[in-house]
Structure formats: C-alpha cells, structure tokens
Design a protein around this motif. Structure first.
Motif, PDB file in Angstrom:
ATOM      1  N   SER A 161       0.821  -1.209   0.000  1.00 35.73           N
ATOM      2  CA  SER A 161       0.000   0.000   0.000  1.00 35.73           C
ATOM      3  C   SER A 161       0.856   1.261   0.000  1.00 35.73           C
ATOM      4  O   SER A 161       0.400   2.328  -0.431  1.00 35.73           O
ATOM      5  CB  SER A 161      -0.933   0.007   1.219  1.00 35.73           C
ATOM      6  N   VAL A 162       2.103   1.135   0.475  1.00 35.48           N
ATOM      7  CA  VAL A 162       2.995   2.299   0.493  1.00 35.48           C
ATOM      8  C   VAL A 162       4.198   2.139  -0.437  1.00 35.48           C
ATOM      9  O   VAL A 162       4.788   3.135  -0.868  1.00 35.48           O
ATOM     10  CB  VAL A 162       3.470   2.607   1.929  1.00 35.48           C
ATOM     11  N   LEU A 163       4.555   0.900  -0.740  1.00 37.95           N
ATOM     12  CA  LEU A 163       5.634   0.619  -1.692  1.00 37.95           C
ATOM     13  C   LEU A 163       5.005  -0.136  -2.856  1.00 37.95           C
ATOM     14  O   LEU A 163       4.704  -1.319  -2.744  1.00 37.95           O
ATOM     15  CB  LEU A 163       6.746  -0.209  -1.033  1.00 37.95           C
ATOM     16  N   LYS A 164       4.783   0.555  -3.958  1.00 40.11           N
ATOM     17  CA  LYS A 164       3.973   0.026  -5.056  1.00 40.11           C
ATOM     18  C   LYS A 164       4.799  -0.908  -5.930  1.00 40.11           C
ATOM     19  O   LYS A 164       5.150  -0.598  -7.070  1.00 40.11           O
ATOM     20  CB  LYS A 164       3.422   1.178  -5.899  1.00 40.11           C
ATOM     21  N   SER A 165       5.111  -2.069  -5.371  1.00 38.28           N
ATOM     22  CA  SER A 165       5.964  -3.017  -6.077  1.00 38.28           C
ATOM     23  C   SER A 165       5.562  -4.438  -5.714  1.00 38.28           C
ATOM     24  O   SER A 165       5.318  -4.752  -4.539  1.00 38.28           O
ATOM     25  CB  SER A 165       7.429  -2.800  -5.712  1.00 38.28           C
ATOM     26  N   LYS A 166       5.541  -5.306  -6.718  1.00 45.27           N
ATOM     27  CA  LYS A 166       5.268  -6.720  -6.488  1.00 45.27           C
ATOM     28  C   LYS A 166       6.511  -7.468  -6.015  1.00 45.27           C
ATOM     29  O   LYS A 166       6.438  -8.658  -5.709  1.00 45.27           O
ATOM     30  CB  LYS A 166       4.726  -7.360  -7.769  1.00 45.27           C
ATOM     31  N   ARG A 167       7.628  -6.783  -5.935  1.00 47.90           N
ATOM     32  CA  ARG A 167       8.865  -7.421  -5.487  1.00 47.90           C
ATOM     33  C   ARG A 167       8.936  -7.545  -3.964  1.00 47.90           C
ATOM     34  O   ARG A 167       9.763  -8.289  -3.438  1.00 47.90           O
ATOM     35  CB  ARG A 167      10.082  -6.621  -5.984  1.00 47.90           C
ATOM     36  N   TYR A 168       8.092  -6.804  -3.262  1.00 45.39           N
ATOM     37  CA  TYR A 168       8.140  -6.825  -1.811  1.00 45.39           C
ATOM     38  C   TYR A 168       6.956  -7.594  -1.225  1.00 45.39           C
ATOM     39  O   TYR A 168       5.836  -7.517  -1.737  1.00 45.39           O
ATOM     40  CB  TYR A 168       8.126  -5.398  -1.252  1.00 45.39           C
ATOM     41  N   PHE A 169       7.226  -8.301  -0.122  1.00 45.34           N
ATOM     42  CA  PHE A 169       6.185  -9.090   0.524  1.00 45.34           C
ATOM     43  C   PHE A 169       5.891  -8.536   1.928  1.00 45.34           C
ATOM     44  O   PHE A 169       4.972  -7.762   2.096  1.00 45.34           O
ATOM     45  CB  PHE A 169       6.610 -10.560   0.575  1.00 45.34           C
ATOM     46  N   ALA A 310      28.925   4.182 -14.025  1.00 45.51           N
ATOM     47  CA  ALA A 310      28.600   2.780 -14.303  1.00 45.51           C
ATOM     48  C   ALA A 310      27.769   2.183 -13.188  1.00 45.51           C
ATOM     49  O   ALA A 310      26.801   1.446 -13.433  1.00 45.51           O
ATOM     50  CB  ALA A 310      29.885   1.983 -14.500  1.00 45.51           C
ATOM     51  N   LEU A 311      28.134   2.492 -11.940  1.00 45.98           N
ATOM     52  CA  LEU A 311      27.376   1.959 -10.821  1.00 45.98           C
ATOM     53  C   LEU A 311      25.993   2.577 -10.740  1.00 45.98           C
ATOM     54  O   LEU A 311      25.027   1.921 -10.340  1.00 45.98           O
ATOM     55  CB  LEU A 311      28.137   2.173  -9.517  1.00 45.98           C
ATOM     56  N   ALA A 312      25.872   3.848 -11.142  1.00 43.59           N
ATOM     57  CA  ALA A 312      24.556   4.470 -11.163  1.00 43.59           C
ATOM     58  C   ALA A 312      23.643   3.748 -12.144  1.00 43.59           C
ATOM     59  O   ALA A 312      22.449   3.569 -11.887  1.00 43.59           O
ATOM     60  CB  ALA A 312      24.671   5.941 -11.547  1.00 43.59           C
ATOM     61  N   ALA A 313      24.212   3.294 -13.253  1.00 41.36           N
ATOM     62  CA  ALA A 313      23.422   2.536 -14.218  1.00 41.36           C
ATOM     63  C   ALA A 313      22.921   1.233 -13.603  1.00 41.36           C
ATOM     64  O   ALA A 313      21.771   0.825 -13.818  1.00 41.36           O
ATOM     65  CB  ALA A 313      24.248   2.256 -15.467  1.00 41.36           C
ATOM     66  N   GLU A 314      23.787   0.580 -12.809  1.00 39.35           N
ATOM     67  CA  GLU A 314      23.356  -0.643 -12.129  1.00 39.35           C
ATOM     68  C   GLU A 314      22.289  -0.356 -11.091  1.00 39.35           C
ATOM     69  O   GLU A 314      21.312  -1.102 -10.948  1.00 39.35           O
ATOM     70  CB  GLU A 314      24.553  -1.326 -11.471  1.00 39.35           C
ATOM     71  N   LEU A 315      22.477   0.719 -10.321  1.00 33.80           N
ATOM     72  CA  LEU A 315      21.471   1.084  -9.327  1.00 33.80           C
ATOM     73  C   LEU A 315      20.145   1.418  -9.991  1.00 33.80           C
ATOM     74  O   LEU A 315      19.064   1.070  -9.485  1.00 33.80           O
ATOM     75  CB  LEU A 315      21.958   2.273  -8.492  1.00 33.80           C
ATOM     76  N   GLY A 321      13.754  -2.287 -11.791  1.00 32.38           N
ATOM     77  CA  GLY A 321      13.294  -3.659 -11.613  1.00 32.38           C
ATOM     78  C   GLY A 321      12.278  -3.779 -10.493  1.00 32.38           C
ATOM     79  O   GLY A 321      11.376  -4.623 -10.536  1.00 32.38           O
ATOM     80  N   ILE A 322      12.422  -2.944  -9.479  1.00 28.05           N
ATOM     81  CA  ILE A 322      11.474  -2.933  -8.362  1.00 28.05           C
ATOM     82  C   ILE A 322      10.276  -2.048  -8.683  1.00 28.05           C
ATOM     83  O   ILE A 322       9.129  -2.416  -8.429  1.00 28.05           O
ATOM     84  CB  ILE A 322      12.169  -2.442  -7.086  1.00 28.05           C
ATOM     85  N   TYR A 323      10.552  -0.901  -9.265  1.00 30.43           N
ATOM     86  CA  TYR A 323       9.502   0.068  -9.576  1.00 30.43           C
ATOM     87  C   TYR A 323       9.541   0.400 -11.076  1.00 30.43           C
ATOM     88  O   TYR A 323      10.170   1.395 -11.483  1.00 30.43           O
ATOM     89  CB  TYR A 323       9.712   1.353  -8.779  1.00 30.43           C
ATOM     90  N   PRO A 324       8.897  -0.399 -11.916  1.00 26.86           N
ATOM     91  CA  PRO A 324       8.895  -0.106 -13.367  1.00 26.86           C
ATOM     92  C   PRO A 324       8.330   1.275 -13.678  1.00 26.86           C
ATOM     93  O   PRO A 324       8.709   1.885 -14.694  1.00 26.86           O
ATOM     94  CB  PRO A 324       8.008  -1.219 -13.943  1.00 26.86           C
ATOM     95  N   GLN A 325       7.459   1.783 -12.807  1.00 28.16           N
ATOM     96  CA  GLN A 325       6.853   3.094 -13.042  1.00 28.16           C
ATOM     97  C   GLN A 325       7.867   4.236 -12.957  1.00 28.16           C
ATOM     98  O   GLN A 325       7.558   5.365 -13.341  1.00 28.16           O
ATOM     99  CB  GLN A 325       5.681   3.329 -12.091  1.00 28.16           C
ATOM    100  N   LEU A 326       9.082   3.934 -12.450  1.00 26.35           N
ATOM    101  CA  LEU A 326      10.115   4.974 -12.341  1.00 26.35           C
ATOM    102  C   LEU A 326      11.133   4.918 -13.483  1.00 26.35           C
ATOM    103  O   LEU A 326      12.205   5.501 -13.393  1.00 26.35           O
ATOM    104  CB  LEU A 326      10.845   4.841 -10.994  1.00 26.35           C
ATOM    105  N   LYS A 327      10.801   4.233 -14.558  1.00 26.49           N
ATOM    106  CA  LYS A 327      11.768   4.065 -15.645  1.00 26.49           C
ATOM    107  C   LYS A 327      12.175   5.394 -16.275  1.00 26.49           C
ATOM    108  O   LYS A 327      13.267   5.517 -16.850  1.00 26.49           O
ATOM    109  CB  LYS A 327      11.201   3.133 -16.713  1.00 26.49           C
ATOM    110  N   ASN A 328      11.319   6.411 -16.188  1.00 31.33           N
ATOM    111  CA  ASN A 328      11.654   7.721 -16.771  1.00 31.33           C
ATOM    112  C   ASN A 328      12.222   8.695 -15.747  1.00 31.33           C
ATOM    113  O   ASN A 328      12.468   9.860 -16.075  1.00 31.33           O
ATOM    114  CB  ASN A 328      10.418   8.331 -17.427  1.00 31.33           C
ATOM    115  N   LEU A 329      12.453   8.215 -14.513  1.00 28.34           N
ATOM    116  CA  LEU A 329      13.040   9.075 -13.487  1.00 28.34           C
ATOM    117  C   LEU A 329      14.539   9.212 -13.745  1.00 28.34           C
ATOM    118  O   LEU A 329      15.282   8.235 -13.728  1.00 28.34           O
ATOM    119  CB  LEU A 329      12.793   8.476 -12.105  1.00 28.34           C
TER     120      LEU A 329
END
Length: 426
Positions: A161-169, A310-315, A321-329
């Motif tokens: 409800s607060v973290l909009k991701s299916k990766r978290y349980f 390079a590490l920023a790209a990995e981050l 991967g956790i929040y696809p909705q942030l792909k344009n951030l």
C-alpha cells in the motif's frame, strides 16, 4: 547527468573552511580522522574539558561518514547469532543494547545542539523480497522480549500500500529509527567541538607518527601534534601510517545516486516518508529527500573503486526492476565512498597499546554504531567506563590483504546468487 559532487555537500548548511595545521601544537588527545567516530570522540572529550585536536586529511565528513544513506537504526552488519557465537550470548545482548543507545545518542545530540540541518525523519521499514512473514514476526517478538524494543509487523497488503511493487512481501517498521542529512550533522558537531575549545585542522593528513613514549607525536606536511593519547578513526581511508590498523580491515566502496526533482512521479511508487532497506546482503536502501521531491537510492559494494556513472546505471536497473513506473526518473547525481570492513564484520574498538586507541571498521553498521563507538572510546580515555572492552572479541585480526579483497568480492557474488535464487523461488 553529472557526477561532480555529493548531494550532501551541495546541501550543506555550514560552508566553514577550517585551517591547515601549521607548526607545533600540544593537546591532551589528538584524533586522526574527521568522520563520525572521530568527531564523536572529540565532542565527548571536549565536553569533559579535555584539550582536543582533530586532524582530517580532506574536510570534515569527507569519507563515508558524510556520504552515506543517512540511516540511524539499531543492529550490526552481522547477525546476533554470529556475534553470540564469537563473544557469548550476554556480550551479544550488551552490544545490541549499545546499538540502541547509539540511536538515542544521535537523536539527543541533534536536539541538544539544535541541528536543524540534519532534518531527521522518523521511521525505517525493512522489507522482504520473498514470502516469509513468520520469520519477521518471530524477530519482532524476540526484540520485544529481549530488549523491550517495539517493531511493527507489516503484511504484504500493508507493504504494497505504500511501496507500489510486487517485489516486496512482508516488512518490519521501526518507529524509533530515523534518517537524516549526515554531513550537516557532522559539521554541526564540529562547530560544537570548536565552541568548547577543540581544534580541527582540515587538509592535514597525518604522515608520520611516534607512538612508543609517554608523549605521542603525529606529524603532517606542515606541522606536528604532541599529545598524551592518539585515537585513530580513519576508516576506509586509512593509509600506511599505522600498519597494524591498515592490515586489519578491507576498504569497500559503496554507491549512492540521487534522482531529479519529480515528486509526482516518485509518489506513484513510494508513498511513505520512511527510509527503506531490503533483506539482502548489501541490498538496496533508499529514502525520499527534500520533502519527497527527490529519491536518494544506494546499494552495491565493490572491493575496488568503480565509475560512479557505471554503478549508477546498475542502481537504476535495480530501481526500475522494483519500480517499473520509475523508468523515466532521471539521475541527477551519483557518488561513492569507502567503508572499512573487518573479517568478522564487527566494529574494532579499543586500545591497541597504552595511549593509542582505535575506533573503526563501521562499514554497513549505520550512523548510530559509529557514534556509540566514539562515545565508548571517550569513556575509556576519561576513565568513565570500560564498556569498550565488550568489543575485545572483535580485534585487529589480519583481513587478508589482496587475497582478502578477492574473497570478499567472491563472497558478495555468492550472496547475490543466493538472493536471486531465493527471490526466484518466491
């Protein structure tokens, strides 16, 4: 996208430039390293009326102390069972209580010194990336029973409800933990040390030392300090000045990035002011800053410095991967800092020889444990307590040099693979 500096440095509230050491000075205690451990030690000694000198090679908070995620919460980088296996159950319990005390120490210092620039925000939620809520419930019950420390269990619906991701349980929320602007905290402590008569010299790397006699001498390129005691708190930036200390831990790099201003987009993914950390070893940690306008995201470790870009790209890949909705951030800044890790993954705190103290190896432990380490060393120097001896089982054992770095990197990759397999099964 640019990488000229850290977010924390760009948003400092104190731009004071401190002098370079020139000539000879004397004091009761000289502290080598102007990070959180060193400055906390100096603060407590100055409060007790000691004459204190701090030598910092760069500027106050230059290392990981001033560049980290800003989390202040109890616990250590290794589990309580491993701590108890080395030191015994009662010592493990006392050490955990110290980590809780460290949270309160930082909170109280912010209040006492009115450090508005620290911007403390209460609440830290730890989340699982696989479905095992029972383990979190058991842990919460144990913290309540053993330490009267309350953690709030969050089921999957509450987490999502607060973290909009299916990766978290599931999750555990710590309402007493908080997150803050670490560099502003450090610089305010520095101001208080100076107000109490302490002296801080920046751009003053220690180059030589004479530690054998009753009078200790630390030399820099432009001067020297004579003192009855020396405290080494140099962390991941320790050079060859003290060989025993340098050999006892590994310098490990960690990475952080900061997003552009995009509050509306960020709210589609994260609807909490809590700091967030996942359950993986060297996993993701992140929090909203500037009232939710930006997202600060950290994670990853490497045993040698890598390009922040390079590490920023990995981050970013991890974030998306956790929040696809942030792909344009977009990413505005990225930076790294060196932490120090001992083989036993615990802080190294104590007196290595008469009048020569060390307080280091806080990589991944949080700001509270670094602060309480400095407080314990000050108590030992002042004769107020011997609580620092609780860390005696975690000594200055050899970290393995280049071979140790290779083993650390291989271990990290192994843990990453285990995390991947466990999450895949979920």
């Amino acid at each position: 996208m640019s990488y000229p500096d850290t977010y924390y440095k760009q948003t400092m509230t104190d731009w004071k430039v401190r002098p370079v050491l020139s000539g000879a000075v004397e004091c009761d205690t000289v502290i080598v390293g102007g990070g959180l451990a060193g400055l906390t030690t100096a603060l407590q000694l100055a409060r007790a009326g000691q004459a204190v000198v701090v030598l910092e090679a760069e500027s106050v908070g230059f290392g990981a102390s001033g560049r980290n995620g800003g989390f202040v919460s109890p616990g250590f980088a290794t589990g309580s069972d491993k701590i108890a296996g080395i030191a015994g159950a009662e010592v493990a319990r006392q050490i955990h209580l110290l980590s809780i005390e460290g949270v309160e120490f930082v909170r109280d210092t912010i209040g006492a010194l009115k450090i508005e620039g620290a911007r403390p925000q209460h609440g830290l939620t730890s989340v699982l990336r696989y479905d095992d809520g029972e383990s979190l419930k058991v842990h919460a019950e144990e913290m309540e029973r053993a330490y009267s420390y309350h953690l709030e269990y969050l089921n999957t619906e509450q987490v999502r409800s607060v973290l909009k991701s299916k990766r978290y349980f599931h999750g555990l929320r710590d309402p007493m933990a908080f997150h803050m602007h670490p560099l502003n905290y450090l610089r305010s402590i520095s101001d208080e040390i100076e107000r109490l008569g302490g002296r801080i010299y920046e751009g003053s790397a220690a180059t030589k030392c004479a530690l054998g006699g009753a009078e200790k001498v630390i030399a820099t390129a432009g001067g020297r300090v004579k003192a009855r005691r020396v405290v080494f708190t140099t962390g991941g930036y320790t050079g060859p000045l003290n060989g025993r200390l340098k050999r006892s831990f590994l310098p490990i790099a960690t990475y952080v990035m900061l997003s552009e201003e995009a509050p509306d987009l960020i709210r589609t993914a994260i609807a909490t002011t809590d700091a967030i950390g996942d359950n993986r070893r060297a996993g993701d940690y992140y929090r909203l800053v500037e009232g939710g306008k930006r997202l600060l995201w950290g994670g990853r470790i490497t045993t040698r410095a890598a390009s922040p870009a390079a590490l920023a790209a990995e981050l970013r890949r991890e974030m998306v991967g956790i929040y696809p909705q942030l792909k344009n951030l977009k990413t505005a800044l990225a930076w790294s800092g060196l932490m120090s890790y001992a083989r036993h993954l615990m802080p190294q705190i104590g007196e290595m020889q008469p009048g020569v103290w060390h307080c280091t190896a806080f990589g991944g432990h949080g700001l509270n444990t670094t602060a309480i380490g400095g407080k314990l060393v000050a108590e030992g120097i002042l004769g107020q307590s011997e609580r620092y001896k609780l860390f005696k089982p975690f000594g200055l054992s050899w970290a393995g040099g280049y071979a140790g770095l290779a083993v650390a990197q291989l271990t990290y990759w192994k843990l990453q693979a285990q995390d991947w397999w466990r999450e895949r099964a979920a």
